[in-house]
Design a protein around this motif. Structure first.
Motif, PDB file in Angstrom:
ATOM      1  N   TRP A 195       0.774  -1.163  -0.019  1.00 40.03           N
ATOM      2  CA  TRP A 195       0.024   0.058   0.000  1.00 40.03           C
ATOM      3  C   TRP A 195       0.724   1.379  -0.048  1.00 40.03           C
ATOM      4  N   TRP A 196       2.217   1.161  -0.012  1.00 47.23           N
ATOM      5  CA  TRP A 196       2.989   2.547   0.345  1.00 47.23           C
ATOM      6  C   TRP A 196       2.792   3.313  -1.146  1.00 47.23           C
ATOM      7  N   PRO A 197       2.693   2.969  -2.216  1.00 44.97           N
ATOM      8  CA  PRO A 197       2.422   3.555  -3.561  1.00 44.97           C
ATOM      9  C   PRO A 197       1.245   4.483  -3.412  1.00 44.97           C
ATOM     10  N   TYR A 198       0.268   4.154  -2.715  1.00 45.91           N
ATOM     11  CA  TYR A 198      -0.805   4.992  -2.536  1.00 45.91           C
ATOM     12  C   TYR A 198      -0.664   5.924  -1.493  1.00 45.91           C
ATOM     13  N   VAL A 199       0.330   6.170  -0.839  1.00 46.25           N
ATOM     14  CA  VAL A 199       0.655   7.171   0.274  1.00 46.25           C
ATOM     15  C   VAL A 199       0.454   8.507  -0.504  1.00 46.25           C
ATOM     16  N   LEU A 200       1.523   8.642  -1.594  1.00 46.31           N
ATOM     17  CA  LEU A 200       1.567   9.654  -2.391  1.00 46.31           C
ATOM     18  C   LEU A 200       0.375  10.391  -2.765  1.00 46.31           C
ATOM     19  N   VAL A 201      -0.625   9.457  -3.249  1.00 40.37           N
ATOM     20  CA  VAL A 201      -2.042   9.915  -3.749  1.00 40.37           C
ATOM     21  C   VAL A 201      -2.576  10.558  -2.466  1.00 40.37           C
ATOM     22  N   ALA A 202      -2.837   9.580  -1.280  1.00 40.03           N
ATOM     23  CA  ALA A 202      -3.370  10.245  -0.101  1.00 40.03           C
ATOM     24  C   ALA A 202      -3.017  11.480   0.408  1.00 40.03           C
ATOM     25  N   TRP A 203      -1.617  11.658   0.126  1.00 37.52           N
ATOM     26  CA  TRP A 203      -1.113  12.834   0.902  1.00 37.52           C
ATOM     27  C   TRP A 203      -1.097  14.087  -0.213  1.00 37.52           C
ATOM     28  N   LEU A 204      -0.864  13.905  -1.317  1.00 39.74           N
ATOM     29  CA  LEU A 204      -0.906  15.102  -2.230  1.00 39.74           C
ATOM     30  C   LEU A 204      -2.316  15.504  -2.816  1.00 39.74           C
ATOM     31  N   GLY A 205      -3.100  14.200  -2.854  1.00 38.78           N
ATOM     32  CA  GLY A 205      -4.245  14.346  -3.475  1.00 38.78           C
ATOM     33  C   GLY A 205      -5.285  15.135  -3.153  1.00 38.78           C
ATOM     34  N   PRO A 206      -5.594  15.290  -1.764  1.00 35.43           N
ATOM     35  CA  PRO A 206      -6.549  16.097  -1.067  1.00 35.43           C
ATOM     36  C   PRO A 206      -6.074  17.623  -1.416  1.00 35.43           C
ATOM     37  N   PRO A 207      -4.902  18.028  -0.950  1.00 38.19           N
ATOM     38  CA  PRO A 207      -4.431  19.446  -1.418  1.00 38.19           C
ATOM     39  C   PRO A 207      -4.824  19.946  -2.585  1.00 38.19           C
ATOM     40  N   LEU A 208      -4.327  19.009  -3.706  1.00 39.22           N
ATOM     41  CA  LEU A 208      -4.792  19.210  -5.104  1.00 39.22           C
ATOM     42  C   LEU A 208      -6.038  19.403  -5.621  1.00 39.22           C
ATOM     43  N   ALA A 209      -6.798  18.511  -4.999  1.00 37.20           N
ATOM     44  CA  ALA A 209      -8.486  18.521  -5.160  1.00 37.20           C
ATOM     45  C   ALA A 209      -8.918  19.856  -4.578  1.00 37.20           C
ATOM     46  N   ALA A 210      -8.557  20.189  -3.579  1.00 34.46           N
ATOM     47  CA  ALA A 210      -9.118  21.131  -2.859  1.00 34.46           C
ATOM     48  C   ALA A 210      -8.838  22.641  -3.640  1.00 34.46           C
ATOM     49  N   PHE A 211      -7.458  22.588  -3.930  1.00 38.89           N
ATOM     50  CA  PHE A 211      -6.877  23.879  -4.840  1.00 38.89           C
ATOM     51  C   PHE A 211      -8.079  23.884  -6.237  1.00 38.89           C
ATOM     52  N   ILE A 212      -8.060  22.737  -6.968  1.00 42.07           N
ATOM     53  CA  ILE A 212      -8.814  22.578  -8.068  1.00 42.07           C
ATOM     54  C   ILE A 212     -10.457  23.172  -7.708  1.00 42.07           C
ATOM     55  N   ALA A 213     -10.716  22.685  -6.970  1.00 45.42           N
ATOM     56  CA  ALA A 213     -12.180  23.025  -6.221  1.00 45.42           C
ATOM     57  C   ALA A 213     -12.426  24.440  -6.232  1.00 45.42           C
ATOM     58  N   LEU A 214     -11.112  25.126  -5.715  1.00 39.54           N
ATOM     59  CA  LEU A 214     -11.339  26.645  -5.394  1.00 39.54           C
ATOM     60  C   LEU A 214     -11.438  27.292  -6.875  1.00 39.54           C
ATOM     61  N   LEU A 215     -10.518  26.802  -7.884  1.00 40.82           N
ATOM     62  CA  LEU A 215     -10.705  27.277  -9.366  1.00 40.82           C
ATOM     63  C   LEU A 215     -11.785  26.913  -9.616  1.00 40.82           C
ATOM     64  N   VAL A 216     -12.647  26.109  -9.511  1.00 44.84           N
ATOM     65  CA  VAL A 216     -14.060  25.765 -10.146  1.00 44.84           C
ATOM     66  C   VAL A 216     -14.876  26.725  -9.605  1.00 44.84           C
ATOM     67  N   GLY A 217     -14.772  27.020  -8.390  1.00 45.16           N
ATOM     68  CA  GLY A 217     -15.680  28.082  -7.592  1.00 45.16           C
ATOM     69  C   GLY A 217     -15.246  29.358  -8.168  1.00 45.16           C
ATOM     70  N   TYR A 218     -14.056  29.791  -8.324  1.00 44.33           N
ATOM     71  CA  TYR A 218     -13.886  31.003  -9.047  1.00 44.33           C
ATOM     72  C   TYR A 218     -14.340  31.321 -10.414  1.00 44.33           C
ATOM     73  N   LEU A 219     -14.325  30.252 -11.105  1.00 45.11           N
ATOM     74  CA  LEU A 219     -14.731  30.471 -12.515  1.00 45.11           C
ATOM     75  C   LEU A 219     -16.303  30.484 -12.551  1.00 45.11           C
ATOM     76  N   LEU A 220     -16.971  29.884 -11.491  1.00 45.15           N
ATOM     77  CA  LEU A 220     -18.471  29.880 -11.423  1.00 45.15           C
ATOM     78  C   LEU A 220     -18.725  31.115 -10.794  1.00 45.15           C
ATOM     79  N   ARG A 221     -17.779  31.940 -10.449  1.00 44.82           N
ATOM     80  CA  ARG A 221     -18.263  33.324  -9.499  1.00 44.82           C
ATOM     81  C   ARG A 221     -18.722  33.045  -8.214  1.00 44.82           C
ATOM     82  N   VAL A 222     -18.741  31.955  -7.742  1.00 43.57           N
ATOM     83  CA  VAL A 222     -19.094  31.803  -6.184  1.00 43.57           C
ATOM     84  C   VAL A 222     -17.995  31.730  -5.218  1.00 43.57           C
ATOM     85  N   TYR A 223     -16.843  31.916  -5.788  1.00 40.02           N
ATOM     86  CA  TYR A 223     -15.515  32.261  -4.934  1.00 40.02           C
ATOM     87  C   TYR A 223     -14.873  33.397  -5.324  1.00 40.02           C
ATOM     88  N   GLN A 224     -14.807  34.423  -4.379  1.00 37.82           N
ATOM     89  CA  GLN A 224     -14.001  35.549  -4.751  1.00 37.82           C
ATOM     90  C   GLN A 224     -12.561  35.394  -4.297  1.00 37.82           C
TER      91      GLN A 224
END
Length: 318
Positions: free
Chosen positions: A86-115
């Motif tokens: 399972w160690w190869p999944y650690v990198l996904v588990a560690w960096l995946g959430p911050p990356l997904a969270a940042f992309i979510a902010l970009l989506v919110g910004y493009l849809l004009r619900v996040y200033q």
């Protein structure tokens, strides 16, 4: 351990839900009795303690109610192949959430619900208060923002400990116990139960303070079902609960990322911004779709079958 070809252990599953819910809900009583709710000084301690109740439920069920011959393996603390699997999944588990969270902010910004203030970090400075800005003028907004992000990526490992308390229950035990329903059924049922488990604190304004209570219930269930599917994928694909616990911990650690890039004068609303909000659900849904299209979901789970000679196991993949 249940597979998609067994029957659901109803006794064990129902007992787990009862044990996970009742003590956790009782722990929130001081929040109500003090009248201070989530602003009570001891509220963070109560919330952390609450997160360990699913783990307690998993241990009790597997030890005494539906005994398993290998208790630690049954809830994913240990696994065939050990950490090498399972160690190869650690990198996904560690960096995946911050990356997904940042992309979510970009989506919110493009849809004009996040200033957003992507470079000035004016919202972060506003939230930091006059003490930080006034007493430490040498600290630039960029340095302050990088410090916050660095803490999320490094100190986020501390969040893994209470997150493990939840993951041992919801993904370690329940998702596997419900696999006879099929993986979609197991993910959906676990997500709904996980979301409603938060009911006492949702009523107090946890996560969604700007919407009616009923709406907060619906939103929490939707979020838990979507993100729970991804956590379940980590659990089943790795054969261990550790990657899902790490991912869960960092999901909690990056909860304040929206504030880092926010614009002054525009408070962040979790109902529409970030992974908790509906714009974040778009990102979570797309990630699930990618796993389906690449053949990662449903997960092909190795099944142990007893060989002809006693004590010999054969492995097959279904």
């Amino acid at each position: 351990m249940s597979t998609e070809h067994d029957r659901v252990d109803v006794r064990g599953a129902v007992s787990f839900v009862a044990i996970a819910y009742v003590p956790a809900w009782l722990l929130t009583l001081p929040l109500w009795l003090t009248g201070e709710g989530l602003s009570w000084a001891w509220a963070p301690f109560v919330l952390v303690l609450m997160m360990f109740m699913p783990a307690v439920a998993a241990f009790v069920v597997n030890k005494w109610i539906s005994p398993q011959p290998k208790l630690l393996r049954s809830i994913g603390i240990t696994n065939p192949g050990g950490i090498r699997k399972w160690w190869p999944y650690v990198l996904v588990a560690w960096l995946g959430p911050p990356l997904a969270a940042f992309i979510a902010l970009l989506v919110g910004y493009l849809l004009r619900v996040y200033q957003a203030d992507w470079t000035g970090f004016s919202g972060l400075l506003e939230q930091s208060g006059p003490t930080v800005v006034g007493s430490a003028p040498q600290t630039s907004p960029t340095t302050l923002a990088l410090t916050q992000i660095g803490q999320m990526l490094l100190l986020g490992w501390l969040h893994v400990v209470p997150a493990l308390g939840e993951e041992l229950g919801w993904r370690g035990y329940l998702t596997r116990a419900l696999l006879p329903l099929g993986q979609p059924g197991a993910f959906l049922t676990t997500g709904v139960l996980w979301g409603l488990w938060h009911a006492p604190v949702l009523i107090l304004g946890y996560n969604y303070p700007t919407v009616p209570v009923v709406v907060s219930f619906i939103m929490m269930v939707c979020f838990c079902t979507l993100v729970g599917t991804l956590l379940s994928w980590l659990r089943l694909a790795s054969g261990s609960v550790w990657p899902s616990a790490i991912a869960h911990g960092f999901l909690n650690a990056v909860a304040g990322l929206a504030m880092v890039f926010s614009k002054a004068g525009h408070p962040v609303d979790n109902a529409s911004v970030g992974l908790l909000g509906w714009t974040g659900w778009i990102v979570l849904g797309l990630l699930i779709l990618v796993l389906i299209m690449t053949g990662k979901l449903p997960v092909r789970i190795p099944v142990e079958t007893v060989g002809i000679s006693q004590g010999v196991n054969r492995r097959s993949r279904r």
